[in-house]
Write a protein that holds these residues in place. Structure first.
Motif, PDB file in Angstrom:
ATOM      1  N   THR A 273       0.823  -1.201   0.000  1.00 46.53           N
ATOM      2  CA  THR A 273       0.000   0.000   0.000  1.00 46.53           C
ATOM      3  C   THR A 273       0.858   1.252   0.000  1.00 46.53           C
ATOM      4  N   LYS A 285      -3.800  10.520  -0.328  1.00 43.91           N
ATOM      5  CA  LYS A 285      -4.469   9.394  -0.991  1.00 43.91           C
ATOM      6  C   LYS A 285      -3.816   8.093  -0.534  1.00 43.91           C
ATOM      7  N   SER A 287      -3.358   4.078  -1.801  1.00 40.16           N
ATOM      8  CA  SER A 287      -3.532   3.237  -2.985  1.00 40.16           C
ATOM      9  C   SER A 287      -2.830   1.900  -2.781  1.00 40.16           C
ATOM     10  N   LYS A 288      -3.531   0.834  -3.074  1.00 40.02           N
ATOM     11  CA  LYS A 288      -2.905  -0.495  -3.012  1.00 40.02           C
ATOM     12  C   LYS A 288      -2.529  -0.921  -4.418  1.00 40.02           C
ATOM     13  N   PHE A 289      -1.269  -1.289  -4.591  1.00 42.01           N
ATOM     14  CA  PHE A 289      -0.819  -1.620  -5.944  1.00 42.01           C
ATOM     15  C   PHE A 289       0.392  -2.539  -5.840  1.00 42.01           C
ATOM     16  N   THR A 308       1.476   9.252 -10.131  1.00 40.67           N
ATOM     17  CA  THR A 308       0.733   8.065  -9.692  1.00 40.67           C
ATOM     18  C   THR A 308       1.725   6.940  -9.431  1.00 40.67           C
ATOM     19  N   ASN A 325      -3.676   4.963 -10.120  1.00 46.89           N
ATOM     20  CA  ASN A 325      -3.357   4.393  -8.806  1.00 46.89           C
ATOM     21  C   ASN A 325      -4.093   3.082  -8.533  1.00 46.89           C
ATOM     22  N   VAL A 326      -4.707   2.495  -9.565  1.00 42.99           N
ATOM     23  CA  VAL A 326      -5.463   1.261  -9.369  1.00 42.99           C
ATOM     24  C   VAL A 326      -5.018   0.193 -10.372  1.00 42.99           C
TER      25      VAL A 326
END
Ligand SMILES: [Ca+2]
Ligand SMILES: [Ca+2]
Ligand SMILES: [Ca+2]
Ligand SMILES: [Ca+2]
Length: 346
Positions: A273, A285, A287-289, A308, A325-326
């Motif tokens: 994350t 923000k 974001s999990k990636f 991003t 970010n996804v």
């Protein structure tokens, strides 16, 4: 940012640059906008081209912006008055005035082309990825399609790579951090060190970004034992420090909100994350990636002005870049297993 092993030392071992052609990027032209050259013409007429001028005539700086307009269009995020801001910052606020009020806001506009220029003065560049070979201290600056823009050998075994546009011109170049001594070496030509400076304490994690929006990247450091960031705008004086993240996190940097200033963030390896923060310990923000074992990267991959997330799988040498970010917008193999990822607008 990236990490390599422990530190050994020797004297700076430079050299070897292989410049290859860079891709030209299509820049979008805003409706009302003007190139730096056109703004220079306006400034020549308004102020004799003196960007720090203050004659107490209620207009300030190279483009003679009023204090009201400076405040109304957000200039105080750079400096209290136009004459106290950089040329680029004055032009960025002038762009907002131009877009909103038109060229008529400047009595000097006629004859300069201000009304008809339409060029973006500071087109946002695509952030590219590359890799650093720890074994050979070789930097490979890629083109986001598996190719190489340039390569260079810089630094010594055990040093950590970093990148930035240190001089504000000609895009990003490389640097290195000697963790044993806490010394940064920054190169503008991918060959010699233009700046050598100790900042922070040994074994901190080096970062770089344009924290103040003056168009130049400067260094910073993350203390992984306390999760504290230390940032400087001139590569020597501490500008700010704050705690963000948790011990074990990896620092990331980028302009998450598109205001032309970089922020910091952290990546939790445990849950893949990203926490995209601000410069005072807050979060913009989350974001999990990516997958376990991958290394975090960040950048403006689509040149829309905001950074991003992305990731590099060191086992397969594969990059994954996301614009939202996804989802991964693109992925490609670059480098060799064991390489460390680097990013920059070179
Ligand atoms: Ca540069
Ligand atoms: Ca800066
Ligand atoms: Ca920002
Ligand atoms: Ca972007």
């Amino acid at each position: 940012m990236s990490r390599t092993a422990n530190a050994v030392t020797a004297l700076s071992r430079p050299l070897a640059v292989a410049a290859v052609a860079g891709l030209m990027l299509a820049a979008q032209s805003p409706a009302q906008a003007a190139s730096v050259a056109t703004w220079d013409k306006v400034a020549q007429c308004e102020s004799g081209g003196v960007w720090n001028i203050n004659t107490n005539n209620t207009y300030y700086g190279g483009l003679q912006i009023s204090l009201h307009n400076w405040q109304y269009y957000g200039g105080t995020s750079y400096a209290a008055r136009p004459d106290l801001a950089t040329k680029q910052q004055q032009i960025l606020i002038a762009e907002k005035i131009l877009a909103d009020q038109g060229a008529g806001a400047w009595s000097c506009a006629p004859g300069t082309g201000l009304a008809t220029d339409h060029a973006d003065p500071y087109p946002t560049a695509v952030t590219r990825v590359g890799v650093y070979h720890p074994q050979t201290q070789a930097f490979y600056l890629g083109n986001n399609a598996g190719g190489t823009v340039a390569s260079a050998v810089f630094g010594n075994p055990g040093w950590k790579p970093l990148t930035g546009n240190w001089d504000g011109v000609n895009g990003a170049s490389i640097g290195a951090y000697d963790a044993a001594t806490g010394t940064f070496y920054l190169s503008n030509d991918n060959a010699s060190a233009a700046v050598s400076v100790k900042f922070g304490n040994p074994n901190w994690v080096p970062i770089a970004g344009d924290w103040n929006g003056d168009g130049k990247d400067s260094i910073g450091a993350f203390d992984p034992s306390t999760s504290k960031f230390y940032l400087t705008n001139d590569n020597s004086t501490l500008a700010t420090s704050f705690v963000y993240g948790s011990p074990g996190d990896l620092p990331v940097t980028g302009d998450w909100n598109g205001d032309n200033k970089d922020e910091v963030g952290v990546y939790h390896p445990d849950n893949q994350t990203f926490y995209q923060g601000d410069l005072s310990g807050g979060t913009y923000k989350v974001s999990k990636f990516g997958n376990p074992g991958w290394l975090p990267i960040t950048g403006d991959w689509d040149a829309n002005g905001t950074s991003t997330v992305g990731a590099y799988d060191p086992a397969t040498s594969k990059f994954y870049l996301s614009n939202d970010n996804v989802n991964a917008a693109t992925s490609f193999v670059y480098g060799s297993p064991g390489d460390a990822p680097i990013t920059g607008a070179w």
